[in-house]
Design a protein around this motif. Sequence first.
Motif, short mmCIF file in Angstrom:
data_model
loop_
_atom_site.label_atom_id
_atom_site.label_comp_id
_atom_site.label_asym_id
_atom_site.label_seq_id
_atom_site.Cartn_x
_atom_site.Cartn_y
_atom_site.Cartn_z
N PHE A 40 144.01 -6.62 -24.63
CA PHE A 40 144.13 -5.17 -24.55
C PHE A 40 144.89 -4.65 -25.78
O PHE A 40 144.43 -3.75 -26.49
CB PHE A 40 144.88 -4.82 -23.26
N ILE A 50 136.69 -8.79 -21.84
CA ILE A 50 137.73 -8.84 -20.81
C ILE A 50 137.12 -9.02 -19.43
O ILE A 50 137.63 -9.77 -18.59
CB ILE A 50 138.60 -7.57 -20.88
N VAL A 105 139.76 -2.87 -17.65
CA VAL A 105 141.08 -3.52 -17.70
C VAL A 105 141.85 -3.27 -16.40
O VAL A 105 142.50 -4.16 -15.86
CB VAL A 105 141.88 -3.01 -18.91
N LEU A 120 146.79 4.65 -21.49
CA LEU A 120 147.69 3.50 -21.51
C LEU A 120 149.14 3.92 -21.26
O LEU A 120 149.85 3.30 -20.46
CB LEU A 120 147.58 2.79 -22.87
#
Length: 480
Positions: free
Chosen positions: A277, A309, A103, A154
């Motif tokens: 995500f 992704i 990501v 994150l």
Amino acid sequence: MPSAEKPGFRFPSAFTILFALIILVAALTWIIPAGQYERVPSEALGRDVPVAGSFAPADPNPQGIFDVILAPIAGFYDPLEYTANAIDVSLFVLIIGGFIGVVTATGAIDAGIARAMLRLKGRENWMILILMALFALGGTTYGMAEETLAFYVLLIPVMIAAKYDALTAVAVILLGAGVGVLGSTVNAFSTVIASDAAGVSFADGLLLRLAILAVCWVVTVAFVMRYAARVRADPTKSLVHDRKAANEAHFLSATADQEQPEGAPFTGLHKVVLVLFGLTFGVMIWGVSIGGWWMAEMSGLFLAAAIVIGIIARLGEGKLVEAFVNGARDLLGVALIIGLARGIVVVMDAGMITDTILHAAETSVEGLSQTAFILVIYWIEVGLSFFVPSTSGLAVLSMPILAPVADFAGVKRELVVTAFATASGIVNLVTPTSAVVMGGLAIGRVPYERWLRFVWPLLLVLTVIVMAALALAVNFGGAP
């Protein structure tokens, strides 16, 4: 900029602390007599449970140097009856790292952080309150623990970009979910299993646990927000200020660390990637809480999401694999810590001293008054939680022994369940034997002694709150 190291004593790393604990527990197997309870299968719990009053000496099995060396290895795959193998958790962590690496390679995280900081300007403190409420909800309902490891990579960049520090992000996740587990209301892995093992309904004592949860959550959120505001006003107040430059370089790219104008690129592709995500985490929470998922299914989810992704972002096969492997490598140290932490329990069980310690707890509460009984039970569970960080494991181990003793003390068994849940919840905010604690700190690059320095005042306040609640409950409606 390299941080200036102060001469003199340097607190050991998490690896050294955990290996030292393995050595200590191995030494105890030469001192503490071996013993064992009889165990019978429980259909309700789906595992064997100890029988109160059945403790008997056993043949000693002291753990030597060879056992100490093998303990971290055995910690990965030794099938403890009350929790998942550490190798499952470690692989989950590595795949999470690979997922985040993919990501990040799309540029969506950097662009998303920059846009979020613009939108939240002046209201960043609301993130702390809202996120801690969500994590506490997960903790009190389904015992959110290992799943939180997915959120550190994150949240930490977001908190650093908001001018907080990595410790703030760790506190939001670890204390948020942890205080929920402390006040477990319907947590299947804590109060439900403990209530079944104690022979009572998990609804018994629910109002008391709700009250404890509410008060402890408010205190914990206020504690974290106060620290975060102090760091934001003066970065030198951060307990990890010496790591500020290194953390920004590690968690943020050059673009994400700068305030970008409204016209900064935040493309449609970035939006699609971030939606996928967030959807991945939503599916994980659904799978764990409703779909019966555990480590294998969660790992498969993040692996599949990384591939999807990567394809949508057109990274290409080479860049996709490289990003995944590099992301997994960043969390390799965390994966190793998880097996090392589990090695402590492996040595204690193999040395046949776990039941001996439990038997000592059983005999220590005989003849006490009601108030003294419930408070001693609380502290016994605190001690046991250090060696058995799994809430479900500790419930199966201790409740069949300690709950029946409450009948002789004139105390309701549900109060013993609440004492267990709160004690386990508090200890699992700091214990080095917990893979969740040590893994989260490792991801956040927060040294263990800094975490202790940060959290000890909160632990003191939470302990006073819990002990007061138990004492009041036993004196006002705590007798059968």
